[in-house]
Motif scaffolding. Structure first.
Motif, mmCIF file in Angstrom:
data_model
loop_
_atom_site.group_PDB
_atom_site.id
_atom_site.type_symbol
_atom_site.label_atom_id
_atom_site.label_comp_id
_atom_site.label_asym_id
_atom_site.label_seq_id
_atom_site.Cartn_x
_atom_site.Cartn_y
_atom_site.Cartn_z
ATOM 1 N N HIS A 114 55.213 167.881 35.653
ATOM 2 C CA HIS A 114 56.460 169.406 35.369
ATOM 3 C C HIS A 114 57.708 168.424 36.332
ATOM 4 C CE1 HIS A 114 53.178 172.608 35.487
ATOM 5 N NE2 HIS A 114 52.166 171.651 36.185
ATOM 6 N N HIS B 71 54.100 166.640 25.469
ATOM 7 C CA HIS B 71 53.377 166.089 26.978
ATOM 8 C C HIS B 71 52.292 165.106 25.663
ATOM 9 C CE1 HIS B 71 55.544 167.933 30.121
ATOM 10 N NE2 HIS B 71 55.711 168.958 28.979
ATOM 11 N N LEU C 134 50.975 168.254 31.877
ATOM 12 C CA LEU C 134 50.749 169.045 33.189
ATOM 13 C C LEU C 134 49.712 168.819 34.447
ATOM 14 C CD1 LEU C 134 52.642 171.371 31.170
ATOM 15 C CD2 LEU C 134 54.166 170.094 32.622
ATOM 16 N N LEU D 10 50.999 167.816 23.897
ATOM 17 C CA LEU D 10 50.939 168.761 23.927
ATOM 18 C C LEU D 10 53.002 169.540 23.400
ATOM 19 C CD1 LEU D 10 48.618 168.809 26.676
ATOM 20 C CD2 LEU D 10 48.180 169.238 24.517
ATOM 21 N N SER D 11 52.706 170.555 23.456
ATOM 22 C CA SER D 11 54.019 171.706 23.979
ATOM 23 C C SER D 11 54.142 172.807 24.253
ATOM 24 C CB SER D 11 55.057 171.365 22.423
ATOM 25 O OG SER D 11 55.557 172.071 22.538
ATOM 26 N N LYS D 12 54.889 173.184 25.102
ATOM 27 C CA LYS D 12 54.651 174.837 25.488
ATOM 28 C C LYS D 12 56.059 175.569 24.502
ATOM 29 C CE LYS D 12 54.210 175.185 30.092
ATOM 30 N NZ LYS D 12 54.746 175.259 31.444
ATOM 31 N N LYS D 13 56.718 174.432 23.611
ATOM 32 C CA LYS D 13 57.410 175.278 22.765
ATOM 33 C C LYS D 13 57.472 175.196 20.975
ATOM 34 C CE LYS D 13 62.067 174.455 20.865
ATOM 35 N NZ LYS D 13 63.454 174.106 21.110
ATOM 36 N N ASN D 14 56.993 176.041 20.195
ATOM 37 C CA ASN D 14 56.755 175.851 19.071
ATOM 38 C C ASN D 14 57.409 174.880 18.059
ATOM 39 O OD1 ASN D 14 55.161 178.140 19.053
ATOM 40 N ND2 ASN D 14 56.660 180.215 18.220
ATOM 41 N N TYR E 296 59.481 169.044 32.836
ATOM 42 C CA TYR E 296 59.341 169.724 32.307
ATOM 43 C C TYR E 296 60.712 169.956 32.690
ATOM 44 C CZ TYR E 296 59.004 174.744 31.114
ATOM 45 O OH TYR E 296 58.614 175.936 30.261
ATOM 46 N N ASP F 182 48.614 170.330 20.299
ATOM 47 C CA ASP F 182 49.060 171.137 19.479
ATOM 48 C C ASP F 182 49.437 170.269 18.279
ATOM 49 O OD1 ASP F 182 49.578 173.565 21.154
ATOM 50 O OD2 ASP F 182 50.579 172.580 22.376
ATOM 51 N N TYR G 137 63.590 168.843 21.795
ATOM 52 C CA TYR G 137 61.365 169.447 22.174
ATOM 53 C C TYR G 137 61.588 168.266 23.223
ATOM 54 C CZ TYR G 137 60.923 171.633 17.667
ATOM 55 O OH TYR G 137 60.953 172.126 16.921
#
Length: 243
Positions: A117, A151, A105, A225-229, A120, A161, A148
């Motif tokens: 972005h 990144h 990102l 990387l992940s914005k979501k768990n 996403y 992550d 899922y």
């Protein structure tokens, strides 16, 4: 063609540098993997559009992709706007991947972050029924949202992550990168030197994979990387190494 895993890169070679190890591992596990390149990399200092296509095809062969296509957005000048989102949404609905891996990102190269972005936003919008897209035959596509979005880490380092052991496919991963002969170090090349064409750049790629591997007690690894768990169904997915 439905894919299990779709990797997206703004430039041909982004995917190879960022997540080719995971693609190879998943393909070896019987999964269908594919790549979408957003641009042709036409602003690159070395090589040509034609050589980039040939190199991308060779890299895809090494990885074992079931599909690879280029959306031909303008290198350096594409935007995260409706026009570009709709083009990427159509590709997402075409391949219906359960997992997407895309550009980070924010990064040294502004195209990387802008693409991250765009990916996403497109992954979210692709799941909305009222966003209408059509396939090549003019048929309306069904909505589809990947489960899922990860990144891959590019030039700048971020704490991952999730870290994936790629030790057993390291040589294949390296060969997929070296398929881009015009872009990386070649002592016989007469083209201008660039940030990524020095031998030190490839050394850094190896060093990062070793560093991430050390984090989980293996030789080589890729980080995401992940914005979501991230959820796992059982503990068999864990790398059981003492660190």
């Amino acid at each position: 063609m439905k894919l299990d895993l779709l990797a997206i890169g703004v430039h041909p070679d982004d995917v190879e540098l960022g997540c080719s190890g995971v693609l190879i591992k998943e393909r070896m596990r019987g999964k269908k993997v594919g790549i979408v390149d957003l641009t042709e990399g036409e602003l690159g200092t070395r090589g040509t559009v034609e050589t980039r296509y040939a190199e991308a095809a060779e890299a895809g062969r090494i990885i074992g992709v079931s599909a690879r296509e280029n959306l031909r957005m303008r290198d350096g000048f594409f935007r995260n706007d409706e026009e570009h989102q709709m083009k990427l949404i159509a590709a997402l609905r075409k391949y219906q991947p359960d997992i997407v891996i895309g550009n980070v990102l924010e990064d040294r190269h502004p195209d990387h972050g802008r693409a991250g972005h765009l990916i996403y936003d497109a992954c979210f919008l692709s799941g909305l029924r009222q966003v209408k897209t059509y396939d090549d035959a003019g048929n309306e596509q069904e909505k589809w949202r990947p489960k899922y979005l990860l990144h891959y880490i590019q030039d700048r380092f971020y704490e991952p992550d999730v870290i994936v052991d790629i030790s057993d496919v390291w040589e294949e991963r390296l060969q997929s990168i070296l398929a881009y002969r015009t872009q990386f170090h070649d002592p016989n090349s007469s083209e201008p030197q660039t940030y990524i064409s020095s031998p030190e750049f490839l050394d850094a790629i190896t060093a990062r994979a070793r560093m991430l591997g050390k984090r989980i007690g293996v030789r080589f690894a890729e980080g995401f990387l992940s914005k979501k768990n991230i959820g796992i169904s059982n503990l068999d997915a864990l790398v059981l190494q003492e660190t």
